[in-house]
Enzyme design. Structure first.
Site, PDB file in Angstrom:
ATOM      1  N   ASP A 230       0.950  -1.209   0.041  1.00 43.60           N
ATOM      2  CA  ASP A 230       0.184  -0.023   0.132  1.00 43.60           C
ATOM      3  C   ASP A 230       0.932   1.120   0.018  1.00 43.60           C
ATOM      4  O   ASP A 230       1.941   1.096  -0.765  1.00 43.60           O
ATOM      5  CB  ASP A 230      -0.835   0.050   1.119  1.00 43.60           C
ATOM      6  CG  ASP A 230      -2.165   0.495   1.104  1.00 43.60           C
ATOM      7  OD1 ASP A 230      -2.216   1.775   0.732  1.00 43.60           O
ATOM      8  OD2 ASP A 230      -3.242  -0.084   1.091  1.00 43.60           O
TER       9      ASP A 230
ATOM     10  N   SER B 206     -11.148  -0.625  -1.321  1.00 43.29           N
ATOM     11  CA  SER B 206      -9.798  -0.765  -0.447  1.00 43.29           C
ATOM     12  C   SER B 206      -9.935  -0.980   0.830  1.00 43.29           C
ATOM     13  O   SER B 206      -9.034  -1.662   1.649  1.00 43.29           O
ATOM     14  CB  SER B 206      -9.204   0.629  -0.521  1.00 43.29           C
ATOM     15  OG  SER B 206      -8.515   0.926  -1.666  1.00 43.29           O
TER      16      SER B 206
ATOM     17  N   HIS C  29      -3.767   6.135   3.388  1.00 44.13           N
ATOM     18  CA  HIS C  29      -4.629   4.834   2.896  1.00 44.13           C
ATOM     19  C   HIS C  29      -3.978   3.651   3.505  1.00 44.13           C
ATOM     20  O   HIS C  29      -4.666   2.820   4.089  1.00 44.13           O
ATOM     21  CB  HIS C  29      -4.387   4.830   1.272  1.00 44.13           C
ATOM     22  CG  HIS C  29      -5.164   3.765   0.641  1.00 44.13           C
ATOM     23  ND1 HIS C  29      -4.811   2.707   0.452  1.00 44.13           N
ATOM     24  CD2 HIS C  29      -6.298   3.801   0.190  1.00 44.13           C
ATOM     25  CE1 HIS C  29      -5.520   1.918  -0.373  1.00 44.13           C
ATOM     26  NE2 HIS C  29      -6.827   2.635  -0.278  1.00 44.13           N
TER      27      HIS C  29
END
Ligand SMILES: *[C@@H]1O[C@H](CO)[C@@H](O)[C@H](O)[C@H]1NC(C)=O
Ligand SMILES: *[C@@H]1O[C@H](CO)[C@@H](O)[C@H](O)[C@H]1NC(C)=O
Ligand SMILES: *[C@@H]1O[C@H](CO)[C@@H](O)[C@H](O)[C@H]1NC(C)=O
Length: 796
Positions: A152, A566, A225
């Protein structure tokens, strides 16, 4: 009763040009780009001391003896791979790549692609939250031997979600490292975050040296994220947790005791295949148990897809790979990361909502959602409402009107919006960025209105000003109301922020953005596999990043609420770790089977789950096997197991060439076993998908599937099949009863599917989806296997 609504999908003609020669795939022109090269590791000529020497020499030779290729510090290689994959990545011209594909020992040459994170926070990222796990999982050391790799944007190592109090020593099998760099000192790892690496060589080979003011050359997460997804999979218990006052409570990941390893591959310029493959390679060598990948896919055959290739190597090593389905919904054929050896995860809602309704001067109230947490609008005051599309500057051309309607940067006339609540259309720029544009133009609030394309799907955001989001129908009412207003009687309204509501019905629903089937690469395999929570998910957030994810957002919050597949993917990654802890001998396919066959399709109103975008009942192309049910997945009764050889047979039955198969698997393909399997749909998958062409020549269409289930319920058990036939289809199971004498025993059965031709002539190019299920039950377990029949009308 015959089940499930049929629906019409627009048949998207995906023209996959499978060039016979690999040269055709590698493209023309002389522009250098990155290629990923698979080699037969055993073919290294003994003259070269290491594989890297051989690879360098091979690239130089292909470039015609050093001409052409630009010189790179340390030679032409970007990464070398040796665990998930054997080979390397390098910059070269397409001509050199074509030459290299013919070189001895080279199995495949694949052009690199760039990916984006699978969040709804266009154009960059998104997030997630878990339902409270049971006390058992909280208090025991359950799962603490397992390591989850998060591929990620890196991680924020100091976040409370990643503390290591009460955890035992790092598992002895762990062989990874903790790379340091700016913002990530050498002591950043602990017994929770056991490893961290970053991979930027592929990114920088294409985009040039990174701007180290805007991003950092270390595993540190400067986006948010990766921290968010890591804490969804395996965050520790943190209390109290909330975002700007919303969703108060305990934050915890699915596997709070599992260890985390961060592999940073996503940068400001995207996530590059050569770096993603390097992360897979390192994760396999480091000894992880699960790979979690919340990165969007591409629509190319598996042998040209670096994620599919890397995931195959990981699966062969016994690692579960869970990936986001993508956020291209609600249209059909949008699902990505569809290789059968990966778990493809779509997103659903939870029974929690953040209502922020719009009250209009005409008395109407429009439903909206928001997690805005700053100073509220003045209570009881009605503000003037203005539609941004009608408020662009004096020289208003059609194009200006369009930019303004979307609230693009610099498109609003401050004189027209000052002190007002501005209605902006969804699309183009990110939702939070629109709020920022309105704020800077002097607007006092914003209503973000869906267009027809967005339907009724809503995502709550941490806006920088009082703002809410409304669906397409409400958006129409709002624009109409404003359009009918006059100078004397202006449109007015306000936003009523109601905080967090629990116990919402119906839930779960399939999130509007969640990508949908059918599977564009191999319709024989139903995708997505299942759904998990991915809408408005609370999880950890780095201290250096504002919750709106835009540079001007100076607010700081320890948790953030994000939406996207996600956020759904790491729920499955964390659960896969728990399943592996409970059943250490299970293969990745067995773990995925347990998650899929125990998933449910009913919502909390006792109806079949609906699609958020339409409010209409959803089907298997929306939710796959259904919504994950963590407790039932622990004890599935039976599993559908798959070995790497079965995947080779599957690829053979897709009619891939031997060379294409070798690009994915490391062994030369032997397709003799594949003939026994018969067709690609006979991969021992926990769902069955039949596709028929309704060409009008046959009254019925038939196929059959062979499946083998393994008894994992412990000892003797007799399972009986019940069938829910898809509408207009006859499904029969043979035998109807499976009597197991011992644990681990395997028994096979055949499912025959006969579909009646459509009664009415179908629109050319349209298709009908009919879904049903075969359920094996022993009175204690119910093993659900979706059966989907797609009837396609020819294009003319
Ligand atoms: C690097 O990023 C910073 C911060 O975003 C920006 O101000 C600067 O102009 C960038 N430098 C270059 C060379 O692009
Ligand atoms: C759903 O059905 C179950 C069992 O039939 C029942 O106990 C429950 O009350 C129902 N729930 C709703 C919301 O109707
Ligand atoms: C593969 O080729 C065979 C023989 O030509 C054909 O019957 C079959 O439909 C093909 N399978 C796929 C998945 O294209």
């Amino acid at each position: 009763m015959a089940s499930s609504a049929s629906r019409t999908l627009l048949l998207l003609v995906v023209v996959v040009v499978v060039a016979a020669a690999v040269g055709g795939v590698l493209g023309g022109g002389g522009e250098e780009r990155t290629f990923i090269v698979r080699v037969d590791a055993d073919a290294k000529p003994s003259a070269f001391p290491t594989h890297a020497h051989w690879y360098e020499a091979a690239v130089m030779a292909a470039e015609g003896g050093g001409g052409g290729g630009e010189w790179r510090e340390g030679g032409p290689l970007i990464h070398t791979y040796s665990a998930a994959f054997h080979g390397f990545s390098a910059r070269m011209s397409p001509a050199a790549a074509t030459a290299l594909a013919e070189a001895p020992g080279v199995a495949a040459v694949v052009p690199e692609r760039v990916r984006q994170l699978a969040t709804t926070r266009s154009p960059r990222f998104l997030g997630l939250l878990s339902s409270p796990p049971s006390a058992l999982l909280a208090d025991s050391d359950f799962g603490s031997d397992l390591v989850i790799a998060i591929i990620d944007t890196g991680i924020s190592p100091t976040h409370r979600s990643f503390h290591d109090r009460g955890l035992g020593p790092v598992p002895s099998k762990w062989r990874g490292v903790c790379s340091s760099g700016p913002g990530f000192p050498p002591n950043s790892c602990n017994r929770k975050l056991v490893g961290a690496r970053f991979f930027s060589a592929g990114y920088e080979a294409t985009s040039g040296r990174m701007n180290e003011t805007a991003e950092v050359r270390s595993p540190l997460d400067t986006d948010g994220h990766g921290t968010h997804t890591a804490s969804i999979a395996a965050g520790r218990y943190v209390f109290p947790a909330s975002t700007l006052g919303y969703a108060r409570g305990v934050a915890a990941g699915m596997a709070p005791k599992a260890r985390l390893a961060a592999y940073k591959v996503c940068w400001v310029g995207g996530c590059f295949d050569s770096d993603i493959l390097a992360a897979f390679d390192a994760a396999v060598a480091d000894g992880v148990d699960v790979v979690s990948l919340s990165v969007g896919g591409v629509v190319v055959p598996y042998y040209l897809d670096a994620i599919a290739i890397g995931a195959f190597g990981a699966t062969e090593a016994g690692i579960v790979v869970s990936a986001s389905a993508g956020n291209g919904g609600p249209g059909g054929l949008t699902v990505t990361n569809v290789a059968p050896w990966m778990a493809t995860v779509g997103a659903g809602s939870m029974d929690r909502a953040f209502p922020a309704n719009v009250q209009l001067g005409n008395g109407q109230v429009l439903d909206g959602v928001s997690v805005y947490g700053g100073p509220a609008l003045q209570s009881g005051k009605m503000y003037t409402l203005v539609y941004a599309g009608a408020s662009s500057g004096a020289a208003s051309s059609a194009a200006d009107g369009y930019s303004a309607s979307m609230c693009l940067d610099g498109s609003l006339d401050p004189a027209a919006v000052r002190g007002k609540i501005v209605v902006c259309d969804r699309g183009v720029n990110s939702r939070a960025a629109k709020g920022d544009v309105v704020h800077r133009a002097g607007g006092i609030g914003m209503v973000l209105a869906n267009g027809v394309f967005d339907g009724e799907g809503l995502v709550a955001d941490c806006h920088v000003l009082p703002a809410t989001a409304v669906g397409a129908a409400a958006g129409d009412k709002l624009r109409k109301y404003i359009g009918s207003s006059t100078r004397q009687a202006p449109a007015t309204g306000t936003i009523l922020f109601e905080g967090t509501h629990l116990g919402v019905h119906p839930a779960p629903v399939v999130a509007a953005f969640s990508a949908r089937g059918p599977n564009p690469q191999s319709p024989e395999i139903l995708k997505p596999d299942l759904i998990a929570p991915g809408l408005n998910i609370l999880a950890a957030w780095p201290s250096g990043v504002g919750p709106a994810g835009i540079p001007s957002d100076g607010r700081r919050t320890e948790f953030n609420i994000l939406s996207g597949t996600s956020m759904a993917c790491p729920h499955i990654s964390g659960l896969a770790a728990l399943l592996k802890a409970a059943h250490p001998t299970w293969s990745p396919a067995a773990i995925k089977s347990a998650l899929m066959t125990t998933a449910y399709i009913k919502d909390n109103s006792n109806g079949t789950m609906v699609d958020e975008s339409t409010g209409v009942v959803a089907d298997v192309f929306d939710f796959g096997a259904g919504h994950v049910d963590p407790m039932r997945a622990m004890d599935p009764g039976l599993v559908y197991d798959i070995t790497p050889v079965d995947y080779v047979n599957f690829l053979c039955n897709l009619n891939y060439t031997e060379q294409n198969i070798r690009a994915i698997t490391r062994r030369p393909a032997d397709c003799r076993g594949a003939r026994r399997a018969g067709h690609a749909g006979n991969l021992n998958y926990p769902s069955m998908s039949a596709t028929f062409a309704a060409d009008g020549t046959r009254a019925t269409m038939k196929t059959h599937f062979i499946r083998t289930v393994t008894n994992v319920g412990g000892g003797r058990a007799v399972y009986r099949a019940t069938v829910r036939s898809p509408e207009g289809c006859a499904v029969t199971v043979q035998p109807r009863q499976l009597a197991f004498r011992r644990d681990g025993q395997k028994l096979s059965f055949t499912v025959r599917v006969e579909a009646a031709a459509p009664a009415k002539k179908m629109e050319p190019g349209s298709s009908q989806v009919r879904s049903g299920a075969v359920t094996w039950s022993d009175g204690r377990h119910a093993v659900n296997t979706p059966v989907v029949v797609t009837v396609q009308a020819p294009l003319q």
